[in-house]
Design an enzyme around this catalytic site. Structure first.
Site, short mmCIF file in Angstrom:
data_model
loop_
_atom_site.label_atom_id
_atom_site.label_comp_id
_atom_site.label_asym_id
_atom_site.label_seq_id
_atom_site.Cartn_x
_atom_site.Cartn_y
_atom_site.Cartn_z
N GLU A 114 0.85 -1.19 0.00
CA GLU A 114 0.00 0.00 0.00
C GLU A 114 0.88 1.24 0.00
O GLU A 114 2.01 1.21 0.49
CB GLU A 114 -0.91 -0.07 1.24
CG GLU A 114 -1.79 1.13 1.52
CD GLU A 114 -2.80 1.47 0.43
OE1 GLU A 114 -2.38 1.57 -0.74
OE2 GLU A 114 -3.98 1.68 0.75
N ASP A 115 0.36 2.32 -0.57
CA ASP A 115 1.14 3.56 -0.58
C ASP A 115 1.21 4.18 0.81
O ASP A 115 2.28 4.54 1.29
CB ASP A 115 0.58 4.56 -1.61
CG ASP A 115 -0.93 4.81 -1.46
OD1 ASP A 115 -1.57 4.23 -0.56
OD2 ASP A 115 -1.46 5.61 -2.25
#
Ligand code: IMP
Ligand code: MG
Length: 190
Positions: A114-115
């Site tokens: 995930e960012d």
């Protein structure tokens, strides 16, 4: 074709990408690269040759995932999940899957990429959702974590950087869909 010669020093290499915005660099490209390589070595050690399913959360994780996967010396496969959270003033924790995994994950070691984990509500929901498919293990690798904004308990096993509560862009992260292609993490100056 010969390589093009570098642009003159006085030209701003970002002007085209910025589209009129002013962005202050928070984490320069070299620091991001060094940290992604470190995470890659750590994950490679931890999984020790086991096959891993990397699951990227669209779209923000795209750039991070592309770099991270090349830093992993593991036999891996790749899948994606698209999510949309109902946004108004912020995340509500109500999430829908807009694009699902293409293969079952039962019995497999899954690493979610995930960012950013902001309130944590999106990742909390996704963990619970994917756990129902009985993977052998399920862990999270996030480039960025904003600890001061946490509203849900999310075990982020691999974290690139902890940041304050600034809204950040670049290296995959967007504001209204833009600025994902900045090679660094920055803060839009208002
Ligand atoms: P959550 O609050 O942890 O549920 O975060 C949900 C999503 O909001 C993240 O996956 C990002 O796509 C987005 N987001 C949160 N903070 C930022 C930010 O500072 N910049 C860009 N996107 C963000
Ligand atoms: Mg996201």
């Amino acid at each position: 074709m010969p390589a093009r010669s570098p642009a003159p020093a006085e030209s701003a290499p970002d002007r085209g990408r910025l589209g009129g915005e002013t962005v202050d660099v928070l984490i320069p490209e070299e620091r991001v690269r060094a940290r992604v390589d470190e995470l890659g070595r750590q994950i490679t050690r931890d999984y020790a040759g086991r096959p891993v399913v990397l699951v990227g959360v669209l779209k923000g994780a795209l750039v991070f995932l592309a770099d991270l996967m090349r830093a992993l010396d593991l036999p891996l496969t790749l899948d994606f999940v698209g999510l949309s959270s109902y946004v108004g003033t912020g995340s509500t924790g109500e999430v829908t899957v807009t694009s699902d995994l293409t293969r079952p994950i039962e019995g497999l070691d899954v690493l979610l990429v995930e960012d950013i984990v902001d309130t944590g509500l999106t990742m909390r929901w996704l963990l619970d959702h994917l756990a129902q498919r009985r993977p052998a293990s399920l862990a999270i690798c996030a480039l960025l974590v904003k600890p001061s904004r946490a509203r849900a308990e999310v075990p982020v096993r691999y974290r690139g950087f902890e940041i304050g509560d600034d809204f950040v862009v670049g290296y995959g992260l967007d504001v209204d869909g833009r600025l994902r292609n900045l090679p660094y993490v920055g803060v839009v100056r208002r």
